[in-house]
Every structure is written in structure tokens, then in C-alpha cells.
Design a protein around this motif. Structure first.
Motif, PDB file in Angstrom:
ATOM      1  N   VAL A   1      40.188  26.234  38.903  1.00 26.76           N
ATOM      2  CA  VAL A   1      39.985  27.291  37.921  1.00 26.76           C
ATOM      3  C   VAL A   1      39.576  28.580  38.630  1.00 26.76           C
ATOM      4  CG1 VAL A   1      38.625  28.001  35.917  1.00 26.76           C
ATOM      5  CG2 VAL A   1      39.337  25.616  36.177  1.00 26.76           C
ATOM      6  N   GLN A   2      40.085  29.700  38.155  1.00 31.04           N
ATOM      7  CA  GLN A   2      39.746  30.973  38.778  1.00 31.04           C
ATOM      8  C   GLN A   2      38.253  31.258  38.666  1.00 31.04           C
ATOM      9  OE1 GLN A   2      41.879  30.581  36.124  1.00 31.04           O
ATOM     10  NE2 GLN A   2      43.672  31.900  36.342  1.00 31.04           N
ATOM     11  N   CYS A   3      37.705  31.824  39.711  1.00 30.70           N
ATOM     12  CA  CYS A   3      36.303  32.265  39.706  1.00 30.70           C
ATOM     13  C   CYS A   3      36.273  33.771  39.590  1.00 30.70           C
ATOM     14  CB  CYS A   3      35.591  31.832  40.987  1.00 30.70           C
ATOM     15  SG  CYS A   3      35.480  30.046  41.170  1.00 30.70           S
ATOM     16  N   GLY A   4      35.479  34.282  38.680  1.00 30.13           N
ATOM     17  CA  GLY A   4      35.378  35.724  38.481  1.00 30.13           C
ATOM     18  C   GLY A   4      34.095  36.288  39.058  1.00 30.13           C
ATOM     19  N   SER A   5      34.148  37.551  39.415  1.00 34.41           N
ATOM     20  CA  SER A   5      32.958  38.251  39.907  1.00 34.41           C
ATOM     21  C   SER A   5      33.063  39.714  39.502  1.00 34.41           C
ATOM     22  CB  SER A   5      32.838  38.138  41.439  1.00 34.41           C
ATOM     23  OG  SER A   5      33.952  38.741  42.069  1.00 34.41           O
ATOM     24  N   ALA A   6      31.926  40.356  39.338  1.00 33.78           N
ATOM     25  CA  ALA A   6      31.920  41.775  38.960  1.00 33.78           C
ATOM     26  C   ALA A   6      30.597  42.392  39.366  1.00 33.78           C
ATOM     27  CB  ALA A   6      32.140  41.944  37.459  1.00 33.78           C
ATOM     28  N   ARG A   7      30.641  43.689  39.608  1.00 28.84           N
ATOM     29  CA  ARG A   7      29.426  44.448  39.903  1.00 28.84           C
ATOM     30  C   ARG A   7      29.393  45.685  39.004  1.00 28.84           C
ATOM     31  NH1 ARG A   7      27.241  46.019  45.843  1.00 28.84           N
ATOM     32  NH2 ARG A   7      26.621  43.830  45.640  1.00 28.84           N
ATOM     33  N   PHE A   8      28.223  45.938  38.426  1.00 28.04           N
ATOM     34  CA  PHE A   8      28.017  47.109  37.584  1.00 28.04           C
ATOM     35  C   PHE A   8      26.843  47.919  38.121  1.00 28.04           C
ATOM     36  CE2 PHE A   8      30.268  44.186  34.890  1.00 28.04           C
ATOM     37  CZ  PHE A   8      31.022  44.974  34.019  1.00 28.04           C
ATOM     38  N   ASN A   9      26.933  49.229  37.998  1.00 25.95           N
ATOM     39  CA  ASN A   9      25.801  50.111  38.293  1.00 25.95           C
ATOM     40  C   ASN A   9      24.918  50.204  37.055  1.00 25.95           C
ATOM     41  OD1 ASN A   9      26.409  50.775  40.939  1.00 25.95           O
ATOM     42  ND2 ASN A   9      27.705  52.498  40.364  1.00 25.95           N
ATOM     43  N   LEU A  10      23.646  49.920  37.203  1.00 25.44           N
ATOM     44  CA  LEU A  10      22.703  50.030  36.086  1.00 25.44           C
ATOM     45  C   LEU A  10      21.832  51.273  36.207  1.00 25.44           C
ATOM     46  CD1 LEU A  10      21.446  46.342  35.701  1.00 25.44           C
ATOM     47  CD2 LEU A  10      23.467  47.432  34.720  1.00 25.44           C
TER      48      LEU A  10
ATOM     49  N   SER B   1      29.518  47.773  27.607  1.00 29.31           N
ATOM     50  CA  SER B   1      30.363  48.900  27.217  1.00 29.31           C
ATOM     51  C   SER B   1      30.746  49.768  28.408  1.00 29.31           C
ATOM     52  CB  SER B   1      29.629  49.756  26.172  1.00 29.31           C
ATOM     53  OG  SER B   1      28.422  50.277  26.716  1.00 29.31           O
ATOM     54  N   GLU B   2      30.412  49.317  29.625  1.00 27.95           N
ATOM     55  CA  GLU B   2      30.707  50.087  30.835  1.00 27.95           C
ATOM     56  C   GLU B   2      31.842  49.436  31.625  1.00 27.95           C
ATOM     57  OE1 GLU B   2      29.401  52.910  31.398  1.00 27.95           O
ATOM     58  OE2 GLU B   2      27.791  52.878  29.894  1.00 27.95           O
ATOM     59  N   GLN B   3      32.358  50.194  32.591  1.00 29.89           N
ATOM     60  CA  GLN B   3      33.375  49.674  33.488  1.00 29.89           C
ATOM     61  C   GLN B   3      32.722  49.239  34.799  1.00 29.89           C
ATOM     62  OE1 GLN B   3      36.462  49.093  32.855  1.00 29.89           O
ATOM     63  NE2 GLN B   3      36.686  50.134  30.878  1.00 29.89           N
ATOM     64  N   PRO B   4      33.191  48.170  35.405  1.00 28.98           N
ATOM     65  CA  PRO B   4      32.597  47.717  36.671  1.00 28.98           C
ATOM     66  C   PRO B   4      32.981  48.642  37.819  1.00 28.98           C
ATOM     67  CG  PRO B   4      34.540  46.413  36.176  1.00 28.98           C
ATOM     68  CD  PRO B   4      34.309  47.308  34.982  1.00 28.98           C
ATOM     69  N   VAL B   5      32.174  48.649  38.860  1.00 25.59           N
ATOM     70  CA  VAL B   5      32.548  49.356  40.091  1.00 25.59           C
ATOM     71  C   VAL B   5      33.292  48.406  41.026  1.00 25.59           C
ATOM     72  CG1 VAL B   5      30.676  51.029  39.957  1.00 25.59           C
ATOM     73  CG2 VAL B   5      30.295  48.864  41.160  1.00 25.59           C
ATOM     74  N   LEU B   6      33.175  47.106  40.731  1.00 22.64           N
ATOM     75  CA  LEU B   6      33.879  46.097  41.516  1.00 22.64           C
ATOM     76  C   LEU B   6      34.149  44.904  40.608  1.00 22.64           C
ATOM     77  CD1 LEU B   6      34.809  45.325  44.430  1.00 22.64           C
ATOM     78  CD2 LEU B   6      32.590  44.235  44.729  1.00 22.64           C
TER      79      LEU B   6
END
Length: 537
Positions: free
Chosen positions: A157-166, A470-475
Motif C-alpha cells: 500500500v502506498q505510504c503518504g507524507s506531507a509537511r506544512f508550515n504552521l 485549509s492550507e497547501q503543503p510545502v512538501l
């Protein structure tokens, strides 16, 4: 790049160096063609030389050749000797000159026991930024790319990852407000449904916290200015000789006149005056109770002194008033400064002689500030039940010299900057603030002061969902894999708001100018990492 913490070889183009007469090395600009070189032969040297070109890539053909040599060197069947020692992984910078636009080639050994049994070969390909989401590879295409290389019976199964600026630099009315502080959050989850999907609440989330002191938005800013003055006082010899400058005074009235007025208004023993110069701690985030005589004197002096002479004159006024019994001020029982000890002696009319010469007055003022600020920090940490006095012993010790005391106080201040920033701007609950406090306290007991250090904190996504949903990730990334252990192979996609390689220039029609809160779709750079497994017979 899947190499963990082990050392790696990085191969890049050698940039020729030439020496100037004084022996300094200067990097030659080697990007000119032969015709350009002839035409510019008589040009000024300054137009041909550059101090730093940064890392330079190799051609695709040279990079492939290096990987072939690496693979042959590791294949025991192709070696005349029996030395099959595994080499460190090799990564080669590439110039994107092939149709796939490859930016890196990599290779690392696969071992069974102590014997090299094969090699994993990696390729990293990149595309310039675009706002067109249809240009991104789909999850099905990512899985097909993996199957094409490995032909597995099943793909995990695909593994997801994301980074957001807070928290960090922001734009207000088209003006960038820069900040050296940043708080980002990394998510990891399984069962990815679509490209750029928002991390589900079942994800694991980790805050990455890096806070720089001195941010004017911080509730700790006034305390930071107080700490700055304290640090200036540690340069006592430089202040006395004029090599170090005092900070600009915050009061228009001279230090001596402020001290005289203060002494005239001080009442006798057991009275606890509150004056208009008392400053709330953390801009009323948590205002400490009454400041004692020495603390109020520190508040006035740190805002007004402009020379060592000022400090000596102010302290002489105070000591004379104590000696002649003009004042009998109240102080905290646990005060440890030299002036506090003189005040205790004055209760019994037995004040020892103090020579206010050299750096002694500055050191006395430094002790006053250390005493006051330590109480400020204790008041917050204990008041918020984030730690106990036992855990603060290292930071509160007066057994070390004054300079070391200031260093430890600076660490404590940075700890509070981190806690207050996360508590104020992110609204972290008590249990998270408590864990973060303990982590910071333990770290700074054994590490030097470092504002670049990133502190980690595990979080439940639900606690910060309103910051990122409601934001877009930087990664953002997705990964498929097959195999197990050292034979596991992975294929991954990364979408980022900036290039993930630094040795090539991307041509794009979609510069990423999107800011959090804007309605426009952000642009993303695309990076794909593929892996091939080569088994030795």
C-alpha cells in the motif's frame, strides 16, 4: 535518499582553481564555450572569475560510467581478488541532459551476512514547477512504474507524507515579514487515495520547532531585550575600556536621577512598593507579583545606564543610603546578589566596605539582573506546572562563574521562547507543553546554545487540524514498495514548493509566488526517485 545516517560518497564536477599572487584560491568560471573564451580573452579578469559557483553536475554519460565502475568493483565474480568489502553508497550529481531529466544517480550495496550480494541503483528525476495538477503522475502510474522495474507479485500500500508550515515568515499586505523562527509539521500515513490529499486524522504527526529569540511578535520580546542588556554586562572589561558599546537607553532621565527619585520614594522595612516602572512579564501573559527593592532598581538601571560610571554612581547612592539607615528596603528571602547581601547586613547596621572600582559595579549589576530574571522564568515554569525546581537546578546554580550563569540563563530564555511561541500561536495543550519543556530542559543540560536546533514533538493531528486542513503543503510525497529487508525496493514521488536539488537551474513558466491564505493554486516542483536491484550471480 535512503542512505540513513551512514557516510556516502558524493561525486560532482571538479571546478578548476587558480591562485592569485597572495595565495588565495579563486574558482574559475568554466561555463564558457571555446568561442566565448577566444572572444573574451582580453576581458578583465574579474569578469572571468567567480568566488563560488556552488556544486556542479557531471554529464549523464560520465555519471553512468561511474555507477558501472562502482557495480563492477562490488561484484566479487568480476574481481581478480577475493576482497568483496562493501563500499559506502555513491551519489553522482547529474546535469538533466537526458530525456528523463535526471538530477542524481545513486548506488548502494546489498549484503547477505558480510558478503555483497547485489547493488541497488537509484535515479532521481525532476520537473520544473507547475500549477497544472494534471501534469503530475497519478498513483496508478506510480505503481505501474514500480512494477515495470521489479515485476513483484504484490505491491505494498502506498505510504503518504506531507509537511506544512504552521509558523514562520508571513506576508501582510504584500510585504514579507521575515522570521528566523519556524514551526512545521510532518505527517505520515498509509492508504493514500489521491495526489496532494490532505493527511487524515489517523496520521502520525511530528512538530519540528525552531525558534529564534528576538522576534518582535513574541510575547517574550521585552524579556529578550532585558536578556540582551544582561549579555552586554558580561563584557565588563570591554565596557570599561570603551571597546564595547552600551545599548541605547530606554529612559530619557539619567540613571543617577532615576535612582535618587527611587530612593526618595522607598518606604521602610516590610513595605512592598509598586511603581509605574514595574513592567509586566511576557506582556501580561503571566505577570509576576511584586518586585523587591533590588529588582525594581535593576529595572530602572538597565533602562538608563550608559556607562560604567553610571553604575558606580547609582550603587554608591544606594549603599550610602543603606549605611546611614535612610532606607530599610524589602527583598526576597532567596536573593543572592551582592547588593541583597548588603541589604541584609544593613538590617543589623553592619555593612562591609565595598570598593566600587574597576568591573566590580558591572558585576554587581549583572548579579542583580541574573537574580531577577531567574525568578521571572521560575515564576512562569512553576506557575504553569511545566517543571519543578529540582529539574531547574542546572539552570539556577550560582556555583559557576557569572559568564556561565548568563549562558545557562540564555538557554532557559530560549526554552521559554519555544514554549510560549507554541503555546500562544499554536495553542498546544498542557500535556504537549509539558513534554516539550522536559525535552528542552534535558537537551540544554548537555548541549550548547543553538537556535538552529530543531526540537521534535509528537502530536495528534486533530489538535492542529485547523492550521493545515485549509492550507497547501510545502512538501507532499507518496511511495510504493515491494520486497523485504535489504532487498526492499521503493519508488517515490515528491511534490515541493521549491527545488529539491541545488546544482541545476529549473526553467519554469510557473514561479511559486503563492502565499498561505491566497486563493490561487500553488505551483509544485516534481521529484521522482526510482530504484533497481541488481543481483550478483
Amino acid at each position: 535518499m535512503y542512505c540513513g545516517n551512514q557516510p556516502v560518497f558524493i561525486c560532482q564536477k571538479d571546478v578548476p582553481q587558480i591562485s592569485e599572487p597572495d595565495g588565495r584560491q579563486i574558482t574559475e568560471n568554466s561555463n564558457c564555450s571555446a568561442d566565448d573564451a577566444d572572444a573574451d580573452a582580453d576581458a578583465d579578469d574579474a569578469s572571468v572569475l567567480q568566488t563560488d559557483l556552488g556544486p556542479q553536475p557531471l554529464t549523464i554519460s560520465k555519471a553512468r560510467k561511474l555507477l558501472s565502475w562502482y557495480t563492477l568493483a562490488q561484484n566479487g565474480n568480476m574481481s581478480a581478488g577475493n576482497n568483496n568489502t562493501a563500499l559506502h553508497p555513491l551519489w553522482v550529481r547529474c546535469d538533466m541532459s537526458d530525456p528523463a531529466r535526471t538530477t542524481w544517480f545513486g548506488a548502494e550495496t546489498v549484503c547477505v551476512g558480510h558478503k555483497v550480494s547485489g547493488v541497488k541503483l537509484y535515479s532521481v528525476t525532476c520537473k520544473g514547477s507547475t500549477v497544472d495538477k494534471s501534469a503530475f503522475i497519478t498513483l496508478d502510474e506510480l505503481k505501474q512504474e514500480h512494477k515495470k522495474r521489479h515485476h513483484p507479485s504484490s505491491v505494498s500500500v502506498q505510504c503518504g507524507s506531507a509537511r506544512f508550515n504552521l509558523f514562520g515568515s508571513t506576508v501582510v499586505e504584500n510585504t514579507m515579514i521575515e522570521s528566523q523562527s519556524s514551526v512545521t509539521v510532518d505527517f505520515k500515513w498509509s492508504h493514500v487515495e489521491s495526489i496532494l490529499e490532505t493527511p487524515p486524522l489517523s496520521s502520525t504527526a511530528t512538530l519540528n520547532i525552531k525558534v529564534a529569540s528576538g522576534d518582535m511578535r513574541s510575547p517574550m520580546f521585552e524579556m529578550y531585550r532585558e536578556l540582551q542588556f544582561l549579555q552586554v554586562c558580561t563584557l565588563a572589561d570591554g565596557l570599561r575600556t570603551g571597546e564595547t558599546e552600551w545599548m541605547e537607553p530606554l529612559e530619557s532621565i539619567s540613571a543617577v536621577n532615576l535612582t535618587k527619585a527611587y530612593l526618595q520614594g522607598v518606604c521602610f522595612l516590610n513595605t512592598k512598593p509598586k511603581t509605574e516602572t514595574d513592567t509586566p512579564i511576557f506582556n501580561s501573559l503571566l505577570e509576576r507579583g511584586e518586585l523587591d527593592f533590588v529588582e525594581q532598581l535593576w529595572v530602572r538601571m538597565r533602562k538608563s545606564v550608559t556607562s560604567c560610571q553610571d553604575i558606580g554612581d547609582c550603587l554608591k547612592l544606594v549603599i550610602d543610603a543603606l549605611r546611614y539607615g535612610d532606607i530599610k528596603p524589602w527583598i526576597h528571602r532567596d536573593s543572592s546578589s551582592s547588593l541583597s547581601k548588603l541589604i541584609l547586613q544593613s538590617y543589623h547596621q553592619q555593612i562591609e566596605h565595598v570598593s566600587l572600582t574597576g568591573v566590580i559595579p558591572v558585576h554587581m549589576l549583572l548579579e542583580m539582573g541574573l537574580d531577577k530574571m531567574r525568578k521571572d522564568y521560575i515564576n512562569y515554569l512553576i506557575g504553569e506546572e511545566l517543571t519543578t525546581l529540582n529539574h531547574l537546578c542546572y539552570y539556577l546554580s550560582t556555583e559557576v562563574d557569572l559568564q556561565q550563569q548568563v549562558i545557562r540563563l540564555r538557554k532557559l530564555h530560549h526554552l521559554l521562547e519555544i514554549i510560549v511561541t507554541c503555546g500562544t500561536f499554536l495553542g498546544l495543550p498542557y500535556d504537549r507543553q509539558f513534554l516539550l519543556t522536559q525535552s528542552c530542559l534535558q537537551h540544554y543540560k548537555t548541549h550548547p546554545y543553538d537556535e538552529e536546533h530543531e526540537f521534535k514533538l509528537q502530536m495528534k493531528p486533530a489538535l492542529i487540524s485547523h492550521f493545515y486542513q485549509s492550507e497547501q503543503p510545502v512538501l507532499w510525497g507518496a511511495e510504493v514498495s515491494s520486497g523485504h529487508g535489504p532487498r526492499e525496493v521503493r519508488t517515490s514521488l515528491q511534490l515541493s514548493d521549491r527545488p529539491m536539488v541545488d546544482h541545476v537551474i529549473f526553467e519554469t513558466d510557473y514561479p511559486n509566488e503563492t502565499v498561505n491564505g491566497d486563493s490561487e493554486d500553488p505551483a509544485f516542483f516534481s521529484t521522482m526517485v526510482c530504484c533497481s536491484l541488481v543481483n550478483f550471480a
